[in-house]
Design an enzyme around this catalytic site. Structure first.
Site, mmCIF file in Angstrom:
data_model
loop_
_atom_site.group_PDB
_atom_site.id
_atom_site.type_symbol
_atom_site.label_atom_id
_atom_site.label_comp_id
_atom_site.label_asym_id
_atom_site.label_seq_id
_atom_site.Cartn_x
_atom_site.Cartn_y
_atom_site.Cartn_z
ATOM 1 N N ASP A 200 0.885 -1.159 0.000
ATOM 2 C CA ASP A 200 0.000 0.000 0.000
ATOM 3 C C ASP A 200 0.929 1.217 0.000
ATOM 4 O O ASP A 200 2.081 1.123 0.442
ATOM 5 C CB ASP A 200 -0.847 -0.043 1.274
ATOM 6 N N ASP B 159 0.065 5.024 0.847
ATOM 7 C CA ASP B 159 -0.124 5.992 1.932
ATOM 8 C C ASP B 159 -0.141 5.280 3.281
ATOM 9 O O ASP B 159 -0.873 4.317 3.487
ATOM 10 C CB ASP B 159 -1.414 6.775 1.727
#
Length: 194
Positions: A7, A9
């Site tokens: 991922d 952020d």
């Protein structure tokens, strides 16, 4: 083959003040995250990023700005000898009912197809529950990163069963590469063919 699907952020970079990153100036690496990617690279891992970018669908920024953010990310990775091989992103707003927006698994399936890997060869690592839910759909190993400054809308209440938890990406890599020997827990340690 060993592949980490990260991922973006909260895993590689700090959360933006508005809950999203709209410009390169707003992209700030999580301390030690880029070095963690470098260690994975040196150990023969393929590293890719999958990120929901609903700001595109909402018109908050455009693909040129998103590409500029990712160019900064790649420059900072390169500065520590690291690289992300590809960035897959969903450009849709949540109400667009697409298949690529996490927790949908379409982007994970594309990555598995591109690299010719099965679910057990994939490590889904991220600070968003939706990232791990997408990983569940392809049978990946699931690792939740406890990002320190997650926005209020990012709950970890629905973590998939079997998810492991670590404080940051560095701690995850310490688990995957014990004693710095390059051997990965639960994954063959042969170098990947390029």
């Amino acid at each position: 083959m060993k592949i980490a699907i990260l991922d973006r952020d909260g895993t590689l970079n700090e959360w933006g003040a508005k809950g999203f990153i709209a410009s390169p100036d707003e992209w700030v690496a999580v301390p030690s995250a880029l070095e963690a990617v470098s260690r994975l690279n040196r150990a023969g891992w393929h590293v890719v990023v999958v990120t929901n970018q609903p700001g595109l669908g909402r018109g908050l920024f455009d693909v040129i700005e998103l590409n500029a953010v990712h160019a900064k990310m790649q420059r900072e990775l390169a500065a520590v000898g690291a690289r992300v091989e590809a960035v897959f992103f969903c450009p849709h707003a949540p109400d667009e009912d697409c298949l690529c927006r996490k927790p949908g698994a379409a982007l994970f399936e594309q990555i598995a197809d591109r690299y010719g890997v099965q679910g057990q060869q994939i490590w889904a690592i991220g600070s968003g529950v939706e990232h791990l839910q997408a990983g569940t759909a392809v049978g990946a190993h699931l690792v939740f990163v406890e990002s320190a400054a997650r926005p209020a809308f990012c709950s970890d209440a629905n973590l998939p069963e079997g998810s492991e938890r670590y404080p940051d990406l560095e701690a995850v890599v310490n688990m995957l590469l014990p004693l710095g020997d390059g051997a990965a827990k639960g994954v063959d340690s042969e170098p990947a063919n390029h």
